[in-house]
Design an enzyme around this catalytic site. Structure first.
Site, PDB file in Angstrom:
ATOM      1  NE  ARG A 174      -6.344 -16.600 -48.813  1.00 33.15           N
ATOM      2  CZ  ARG A 174      -6.136 -16.294 -47.539  1.00 33.15           C
ATOM      3  NH1 ARG A 174      -7.053 -16.573 -46.651  1.00 33.15           N
ATOM      4  NH2 ARG A 174      -5.011 -15.718 -47.171  1.00 33.15           N
TER       5      ARG A 174
ATOM      6  CG  ASN B 195     -11.643  -9.956 -46.396  1.00 35.20           C
ATOM      7  OD1 ASN B 195     -11.993  -8.810 -46.168  1.00 35.20           O
ATOM      8  ND2 ASN B 195     -10.747 -10.615 -45.667  1.00 35.20           N
TER       9      ASN B 195
ATOM     10  CB  CYS C 229     -12.250  -4.782 -40.887  1.00 36.27           C
ATOM     11  SG  CYS C 229     -10.530  -5.285 -41.158  1.00 36.27           S
TER      12      CYS C 229
ATOM     13  CG  HIS D   6      -7.902  -4.802 -45.600  1.00 31.23           C
ATOM     14  ND1 HIS D   6      -7.705  -6.051 -46.111  1.00 31.23           N
ATOM     15  CD2 HIS D   6      -8.428  -4.990 -44.357  1.00 31.23           C
ATOM     16  CE1 HIS D   6      -8.113  -6.966 -45.251  1.00 31.23           C
ATOM     17  NE2 HIS D   6      -8.567  -6.343 -44.176  1.00 31.23           N
TER      18      HIS D   6
ATOM     19  CE1 TYR E 132      -4.479  -7.833 -46.292  1.00 30.99           C
ATOM     20  CE2 TYR E 132      -4.973  -7.026 -44.092  1.00 30.99           C
ATOM     21  CZ  TYR E 132      -4.895  -8.070 -44.993  1.00 30.99           C
ATOM     22  OH  TYR E 132      -5.231  -9.342 -44.599  1.00 30.99           O
TER      23      TYR E 132
END
Lengths: 426, 426, 426, 426
Positions: free
Chosen positions: D90, D144, D165, D192, D243
């Protein structure tokens, strides 16, 4: 003869021991000083050194301590190679300025400023202890930014301090190898900001060197070749210190630094941390009795050679020509007498005399060197006196800091990152 | 007494005439010289000057010519206020460097470099003609970059050349008005790159001036106030020339310059073209017998006052303290004796003596001035000798040019834009 | 048959006349309408057209007027080729967005937004006059942004409006020439945002075209070749409209646009102004009876051919396949039925039918076209209703505007630059 | 009832156990699956869960295994919460794109692309195992980018997959708290990338919410307030998913991301690593029998509540309104039926039905969502089929990737950083 090494847990130290053991210097005791967190590393280094001494058939003793005074007392030479805050702080020196579009660069750049602010007060303590406990001893400073630290120590009267760097020696060797004969360098400027001129068998070969394609590549390194003006070295007319590329190619250097900091591998400090972990694993090998080859990756080639040569010259009757960081004393007309410069000097047990540079510094170097010397004086003043105004002025005077608003933000950020390390600014 | 004005069609010229007509100088003839394309403007100016003379009840004659030799012959003073290539070329000076992320700035910036390269060979011709045809005459140079042009002329031995600038006078007047008493300035540095210190009734009031909020605003101009470090002027410790903002706030200045160049109004040159069109329309009004107020917008306040004061002082028996651009002659310890500096001087018919600056230049100014002087010498060398290498080195040495690759691209671009104006480089 | 041209003083107009005079269309009257400031140009154009008619042995009359109603009344075709605010405003369209790091681009870019905001209310007036005074006439719109203007006119019910563009024809001709046989294009998307597929003698040759090295170069134009991913066209899989390069290479396009705006030559609008000055000088040559070759530089190749073909097809009994900007009517599955699209259509005196696109738009085009159509609808809404919110949303929806803060600043700046031209926003 | 958790060593897992233990669900067995390197963490988590069960007086068993098939076999629900490559990968997702001036963003950004390319083939394996070994089971995906993973699984026919989510739930709770009454959200878009509309007691209160100053601040977060256009939320007209700030304020988000990556603290992944080290230290406390409060810092509020609610609803006789990521099935007119959308749905043991959205998506959201869905389809295609062309097209279609040359460099860099994790591209 007793030698003490401040920062004895440095990964470079085994290289120094190698030089000492191979030299004719009659070194009886080597004391390795480090702070508490560095003690384990220093012990590892000392154990390796002892195995090296056994192999060399010499009886030099190696002592590890956190008690700097005990180590310094009675030394003939004290070597600074400590790093305040270690590689973790160097990582911040390299990283934080990037946020403001400024290259960190831990020696000549604003990263070196942050580092000098941490280092100078420790260096002053060392110098005072040398003065008090080891009369007649020479303080040889390798700690970076070496020229700036030496400047600061001379500003407080530590006259028997020399700053040392391995780059002139590396350059000399590289050129000698290429030329197939021994090349001598005349070096002038500030540490990491010098011009050089080469001669072989008494003939100036500088222009030949500058026209050689390898010379340009050696200087520009990872800078895309398309960016380098044709015949760049011939156009400036002297052999530039590799660190001058930060001043002659600032955009390219910044881009590379940002890319590196954002890459999986991280900054140079991040890489060095991994290299050092590997090195110390090797140092710990119980049958190892010489430094591993990987030490070269760490970047300290000829470091011990320079150190041993200087010590030998300071004990010798007839003068040896060495490149040192010492007060100018008229050698370079473009700088003040008291300014610490990097320049050839004649060194013997009778003292040190800088060799006068014929003429002036070349134009693209002169103004740059004058401006950076101004920055150095201001930085030393800030570190010694805790002056916020001097600190701000130092950054404002630095050629790589684009102006007052960046200087101000940088100062605030570096101060926050160096809490506990810098003197309180007021 | 005969005065010749090179660039007589300049929009500033009526202001000069006003000063001459109000002064006690016994000027019989004023000759306005211009190139063929400027002749119409020069005629317009001369006609206005004649109406001004009539109003003033003086019999000074005003002659327009393209024959520079005829105009210079027998002059007591020759004034340079020509602009090679006119505002069109100034527009390119300001615009072209922006392509490389560099501010143009037509005096201290790379735009000034391009302009100096166009101007110096014309200025040399003028100086040679003065030397040949007007013995004992003084050459007063207002043409920008005024300090650099004067430097070049002294490098070729034109000793009776003075560089003039109205900024010291403007600053003095502004401070006097604010203080309610006469303020005197000590000025030191290079043209547009000076520090100043103020005194009133013999007392140094510099620190008071620097702490006044208006002083900072006057210096920083359109730079967003949030970008200016608190107490900036107090931190640097001297009254800075407004043009120093290009060096102390380069990012902000660049951003503004790019925005201006991309705005509907265009660069300063574009604006000045519109202002001048308006001015000349007014000059042509047949009943006008004084310069219009709008001339102030053009930015030449006190210009004629400075010119007249210098001429008067050069004829007077006892010395007057004036700020000039002349050889240093030891006044500023940080620069060579032959370097042209902007500094107070005592001026009389017996000659000119620079006033020694006590101490050194302040640190943030010193290294900057040294570096810019290096750039000036290199630029003069490039313009006088057509050396491409000197031209490249000049840009590389300039503090606002970020390195060698930009210097190279800039040189190529400016050379292309100045075809027919620059000397051939080789 | 009567034809009226709104914006008759356009430099393109002689090309149109040439097409009409060569065609079989029985055009009796051509009316050139322009605003007062354009009248002189329109007269020049009309005089040239009359000489062209004489040469062609045709009796077509050419009338110049500022009275749009008189010109439109009774026309069979009304051609829009006016430009509100002329090239001066186009210059601002191209320049102002650059201040915010956004390419202007006067058709598909934010420059086209500013232009559409000026144009749509005039276009609406024209459409209403056509509806009122020339029943059954077709309104052929060439005014840029042609797709967006046509979208707006259909949103207010001007059903007999077609948008025209010469790019599909240029592409077809270029490919035919390269293939040595007639190539037919299937075109789908929005004006200046289309994908195309080529066939020759009934065989799809798209992949061959895309693999041809010239095809990539033709698309990428001045974009440095090193920046173009290998086999770019093959990777996207369709023949892209050249204007798509603004969306596929936005960084390169922006850099070029900034460099151009800061260059001595200035923006495209600045260049076109110089080209047009030259063109009109030629138009005025009294013995000239055909358009000069230099007209090609202006960029309107095949423009008249397209116009004449459309008019002929609308009068013909059997359908002709032409690329038009008209309501989608189900042809492209990814857009709504009422959305104006650029697509092949079968055109005859019985009406117009879009040709269904087999399958869907290619993925990298589909989402882009959907987003831009959203922007177009919002822009039309803003222009028609004076809605500030719709104007802000339009810029926010535009793929080349990087977010809300830039959209806001851009809107403020463009509104200021367009005072007197835009509808009042509330 | 048996539940298996893929990625059972996740720091979130104790929160899930808490929810299960508090619920009425009759969960007999919970199986925690992890890879070998995650086993220690999974054991720590299981031990804590057992202490939590004891405290709750429930007899649920908790089994740790690396054998995914054994765990899945016979499960009623399989929960994906694994992270391929862990936080180290990540970190690269967030860092590498910054080198190209592109925000990483590990869900909706190009970082999410890199992550999806690692994740989808593992998710496919899981889905196939569920299909084979746990007939009738539901696969609940929290991994995700949750919407994109769910899209990919539906593209290969894994119909009983739901994407979940916690953001809609968080928003609902925040608004309810502010309103002092229960607020219901209608949510539409992609994961998102949603717009929401709020109602309380049957009345639409969206406009009231949008005009509340806190709403704007909640959305814009650390974006400098001066950059946010006045009344931004009211101007766009819907409650945006947080987001969306990456799309509406890309410049500000990028600047912040670069500053963070260059700061001493590092990227979000660097910070999360430190947070997780602290969390697991707490999990290991032997007397701890509930999750520590610090878990909230990790960002998973309401995560277990959402999971438990969905499981309960899927077992209940009467439908519950929940926001899920599932195929559109006509609910949102602007997207295809098969596209996975985030939308309210009615959920019961009889199945799931999306609630139709009245009207269309708001304009600034519609085109964006269409373009991102295109990107998602292309990414899924690239991950499932190893197509380099689809991967390139995916990045080219992504609204935050500025064009083809950046897309190409990004693809090369991400591929290098993900060696061993991505499918081979051809």
């Amino acid at each position: 003869m007793k030698i003490s090494v401040i920062g004895g847990g440095s990964s470079y130290a085994p290289e120094l021991a190698k030089g000492l053991l191979q030299s004719r210097l009659d070194v009886r005791e080597v004391w390795l000083v480090d702070v508490a967190e560095g003690l384990d590393r220093a012990q590892t280094v000392a154990a390796l050194m002892r195995r090296m001494a056994t192999r060399a058939g010499r009886s030099t003793s190696f002592t590890v301590t956190t008690d700097r005074e005990r180590a310094i007392a009675g030394s003939s030479f004290v070597l600074n190679q400590f790093r305040v805050g270690g590689l973790r702080m160097r990582g911040l020196d390299e990283r934080v300025p990037l946020r403001h579009g400024v290259v960190g660069q831990e020696t000549t750049g604003p990263g070196g400023f942050a580092s000098a602010m941490r280092t100078i007060r420790v260096a002053r303590e060392v110098a005072e202890q040398v003065d008090r406990l080891a009369q007649g001893a020479w303080l040889l400073n390798f700690t970076n930014p070496a020229g700036l630290i030496t400047q600061a120590l001379h500003m407080i009267g530590a006259e028997r301090t020399l700053g040392l760097c391995n780059i002139p020696r590396i350059t000399e060797r590289r050129l000698s190898q290429a030329a197939g004969t021994e090349v001598e360098l005349s070096v002038a400027g500030l540490n990491h900001l010098t011009g050089s001129w080469a001669s072989a068998n008494g003939t100036d070969i500088t222009q030949t060197v500058l026209r050689h394609p390898d010379a340009t590549r050696a200087f520009t390194g990872e800078i895309p070749y398309a960016e380098v003006p044709e015949g760049f070295l011939a156009q400036i007319g002297f052999i530039p210190n590799p660190y001058l590329s930060y001043f002659f190619f600032p955009g390219e250097r910044l881009r590379t630094a940002v890319e590196q900091a954002l890459s999986p591998e991280g900054t140079r400090a991040d890489r060095v941390q991994r290299i050092e972990a590997d090195l110390f694993a090797k140092y710990r090998e119980e049958d190892r009795d010489e430094p591993p080859e990987e030490l070269l990756l760490r970047g300290g080639a000829f470091y011990s050679e320079v150190a041993v040569d200087v010590m030998a010259a300071l004990l010798a009757p007839s003068p040896v020509n060495l490149v040192l960081n010492i007060p100018n004393a008229g050698a370079i007309a473009d700088l003040d007498d008291g300014d610490v410069v990097e320049r050839n000097a004649l060194v013997s047990r009778d003292g040190i005399r800088t060799v006068p540079l014929p003429g002036r510094l070349p134009p693209v170097l002169r103004g740059l060197v004058q401006r950076v010397k101004e920055y150095e004086r201001l930085t030393a003043e800030a570190a010694l006196g805790g002056s916020r105004r001097a600190a701000f002025q130092a950054l404002l005077a630095h050629p790589l800091v684009p102006g007052a608003s960046v200087a101000q933000k940088l100062l605030v950020d570096l101060e926050a990152a160096n809490q506990g390390y810098w003197p309180e600014l007021h």
